[in-house]
Scaffold this motif. Structure first.
Motif, short mmCIF file in Angstrom:
data_model
loop_
_atom_site.label_atom_id
_atom_site.label_comp_id
_atom_site.label_asym_id
_atom_site.label_seq_id
_atom_site.Cartn_x
_atom_site.Cartn_y
_atom_site.Cartn_z
N ILE A 268 0.84 -1.21 0.00
CA ILE A 268 0.00 0.00 0.00
C ILE A 268 0.87 1.25 0.00
O ILE A 268 0.64 2.21 -0.75
N MET A 269 1.90 1.26 0.85
CA MET A 269 2.79 2.43 0.90
C MET A 269 3.53 2.63 -0.41
O MET A 269 3.73 3.77 -0.85
N LEU A 270 3.94 1.53 -1.04
CA LEU A 270 4.65 1.63 -2.32
C LEU A 270 3.78 2.31 -3.37
O LEU A 270 4.23 3.25 -4.05
N GLY A 535 8.99 14.32 1.61
CA GLY A 535 9.08 13.47 2.79
C GLY A 535 7.91 13.65 3.73
O GLY A 535 7.49 12.69 4.40
N PHE A 536 7.36 14.86 3.81
CA PHE A 536 6.21 15.08 4.68
C PHE A 536 5.03 14.23 4.22
O PHE A 536 4.33 13.61 5.04
N GLY A 537 4.80 14.18 2.90
CA GLY A 537 3.71 13.36 2.38
C GLY A 537 3.94 11.88 2.63
O GLY A 537 3.02 11.14 3.02
N VAL A 538 5.19 11.41 2.43
CA VAL A 538 5.51 10.00 2.67
C VAL A 538 5.35 9.67 4.15
O VAL A 538 4.85 8.59 4.51
N ASN A 539 5.79 10.57 5.01
CA ASN A 539 5.65 10.36 6.46
C ASN A 539 4.18 10.22 6.84
O ASN A 539 3.79 9.32 7.61
N LEU A 540 3.35 11.10 6.31
CA LEU A 540 1.91 11.06 6.61
C LEU A 540 1.29 9.78 6.07
O LEU A 540 0.48 9.13 6.75
N ILE A 541 1.67 9.39 4.85
CA ILE A 541 1.16 8.14 4.28
C ILE A 541 1.54 6.96 5.16
O ILE A 541 0.72 6.08 5.45
N GLY A 542 2.79 6.93 5.61
CA GLY A 542 3.26 5.83 6.43
C GLY A 542 2.49 5.70 7.74
O GLY A 542 2.07 4.60 8.12
N VAL A 543 2.31 6.81 8.44
CA VAL A 543 1.59 6.77 9.72
C VAL A 543 0.15 6.30 9.52
O VAL A 543 -0.36 5.46 10.28
#
Length: 576
Positions: A268-270, A535-543
């Motif tokens: 999903i994250m990918l 990175g902010f978007g990836v961080n938010l997606i990850g959480v």
């Protein structure tokens, strides 16, 4: 010193342990000394303060996970020595094609796969040179295209002016767009290219955006791949060992259960990360940048594909050592999965004594065999090597093994081993001194919060701190606190520990967040502002994805609705 400073605040044992914890944490966060050196602080302060004996502290620095890591590094050394990683990466990129969107997705997929078994740093260091070669081909082709476009425009204008002169018509300054066929026989207007400044090394702004997108996608994919397996990153190993030490009766965390939980998260994250980067740098025209049709390929895309294909041809046919390494890779994975799968008896049930064999047993056994098996095919002729004078001579060592000790030493991250050991020592001190119980009592006011809120706050806190501190150091500090908090609030410790362990890897907003970020940043395609924004978007997606996982398929997998008996026993013992 420790005793007089905090005698009135907390009991002496807990105060001394807290002092050691704070000193170590300060050294880790500030990086005033190397992380491995800072991890040795408990080795001399605990005995001096009477928290643990020197022999007890020393035993914490070499655990089962150390042997697990050593076996995995043996396999990684063989993969890197015989270029199996390069063959896998190039083959996956060849399948994806050279369209910008599919090229980024192809590199992300191969990076995720490699990062499952190798360290995130090693994977990024392996894949980035391949990506850089493709990007340089893209840039050089873009320069040629730009020159051709300008020549075409000038020639068209000259033809137009000569034609108007022959008809004795007044010259009219008309801007004629160049046209190209899109492969269907129709003429399509070519969009105007937005050129970069003269000092820029990129032909157009779009080329620069492609370079940014591909570079950042590799570091994010390495982080995502490291989540999938216990050995994928050092933070997973730290969690597994500290959890098994604190809750020895749990028997719920192994290679199989972790993979089942984390693999959907990674998929999903990918996909979401790829969509986010595509939107941020390439726009929303997914049909144009992701088409697999050969008719829609441009000249530069064809040249990029040729470059990748040439690199793959240079590897030659698959060699015997590559086959052996691939077999060991598959065998290690299968043995890990089938050791104790949970739903059926594993191969360990064939032995009379239970609990003696772990994932480290498999890892070290196969790693040892790589030092034993010759790299040359049995009963084959010795290959001839050409000397400087042109004469042929035989290989001086026909029984050379798959890997040597030097190959192993070059990849073995001893600093991480000591760092992990320092984390185990801190956890042991917190347990013996009673500091973890004392911390839990101070957190009792949070008992009114629902479990999902506690988990979310832990994820946000950990992901914020890890942007400025190393991932292993951050997790080592927070694991004992979150364990004590979970026991105090009567929450299954896995409900907070697993999400926190995963979110500690999301330090992707700054070059100092983790080594893969620094490697990608060193290539010069991205700026800090680009990393922060993406990175902010990836961080938010990850959480969000981790929270989704722990609230859905994580519940039946780890039985998160109940406070388990193994945590109750630990809580009662700690209170006594």
């Amino acid at each position: 010193m420790c005793r007089t400073a905090v005698r009135l605040a907390v009991p002496i044992g807990e105060a001394c342990c807290a002092y050691v914890l704070i000193v170590t944490a300060v050294y880790w966060v500030s990086e005033a000394v190397p992380l491995g050196a800072a991890a040795l602080v408990p080795a001399f302060l605990y005995p001096l303060f009477g928290v643990l004996k020197s022999s007890e502290v020393a035993a914490e620095y070499c655990k089962d996970t150390t042997l697990l890591l050593m076996g995995v590094i043996c396999l990684a050394a063989s993969i890197e020595k015989w270029n199996l990683h390069k063959r896998i990466a190039l083959r996956m990129v060849m399948i994806a094609g050279a369209k910008p969107g599919m090229l980024v997705l192809g590199f992300m997929c191969c990076t995720v796969f490699l990062s499952m078994w190798l360290s995130n740093t090693s994977t990024t260091a392996m894949v980035m040179p391949i990506a850089e070669a493709v990007l340089q081909q893209l840039i050089s082709t873009g320069v040629a295209d730009t020159q051709e476009d300008s020549e075409t425009v000038e020639a068209t204008e000259d033809d137009c002016l000569s034609g108007t002169a022959a008809l004795s018509l007044p010259a009219v300054n008309i801007s004629l767009p160049t046209v190209e066929t899109n492969g269907t026989g129709r003429k399509a207007s070519k969009p105007k290219k937005e050129k970069e400044s003269k000092d820029s090394r990129y032909p157009t702004k779009r080329d620069h955006m492609i370079c940014k997108c591909l570079s950042l996608s590799i570091t994010y994919a390495a982080t995502i791949g490291g989540l999938i397996t216990i050995t994928g990153t050092s933070t997973n190993l730290i969690f597994a060992e500290q959890f098994n030490n604190r809750y020895p009766d749990a028997k719920v965390i192994n290679f199989g259960t972790w993979f089942i939980f984390s693999f959907p998260i990674a998929i999903i994250m990918l996909l979401l990360t790829w969509v986010w980067l595509h939107f941020l740098f390439l726009g929303c025209n997914f049909r144009e940048t992701c088409s697999l049709s050969k008719k829609r390929k441009t000249r530069r895309e064809m040249l990029s594909e040729r470059k990748i294909h040439d690199e793959y041809i240079k590897l030659g046919p698959i060699s015997y050592p590559e086959v052996v390494t691939g077999v060991f890779f598959i065998l290690m994975t299968l043995l890990w999965f089938t050791r104790e799968p949970g739903f059926v008896p594993g191969w360990t049930s064939l032995f009379e004594k239970k609990g003696y064999r772990t994932d480290a047993t498999v890892s070290v056994l196969l790693g040892f065999l790589l030092f034993l098996i010759p790299a040359r095919r049995p009963f084959s002729r010795a290959p001839r090597t050409t000397a400087g004078d042109g004469s042929a001579e035989r290989d001086p060592d026909p029984l050379a093994p798959m890997i040597t000790w030097k190959d192993f030493q070059n990849l073995m991250p001893w600093e991480i081993v000591i760092l992990v050991g320092g984390g185990y020592a801190l956890a042991a001190g917190c347990k013996v001194s009673g500091l973890s119980v004392w911390i839990g009592r101070q957190l009792e006011p949070m008992s009114g919060l629902p479990p999902w809120m506690v988990t979310l706050l832990a994820c946000l806190l950990v992901s914020a701190v890890t942007e400025f501190a190393s991932n292993p150091a951050t997790l080592t500090v927070f694991l004992p606190i979150l364990s004590a908090l979970s026991e105090t609030l009567q929450i299954n410790p896995l409900h907070t520990l697993i999400p926190a362990t995963m979110c500690v890897s999301f330090g992707v907003m700054l070059p100092v967040g983790n080594p893969p970020n620094a490697i990608v940043f060193s290539y010069g395609h991205v700026q800090i502002s680009d990393m922060v924004k993406a990175g902010f978007g990836v961080n938010l997606i990850g959480v969000l994805v981790v929270m989704l996982a722990i609230m859905t398929w994580g519940v039946p997998l780890f039985n998160l609705t109940e406070f388990p008996e193994w945590a109750i026993d630990r809580n009662v013992t700690g209170s006594l």
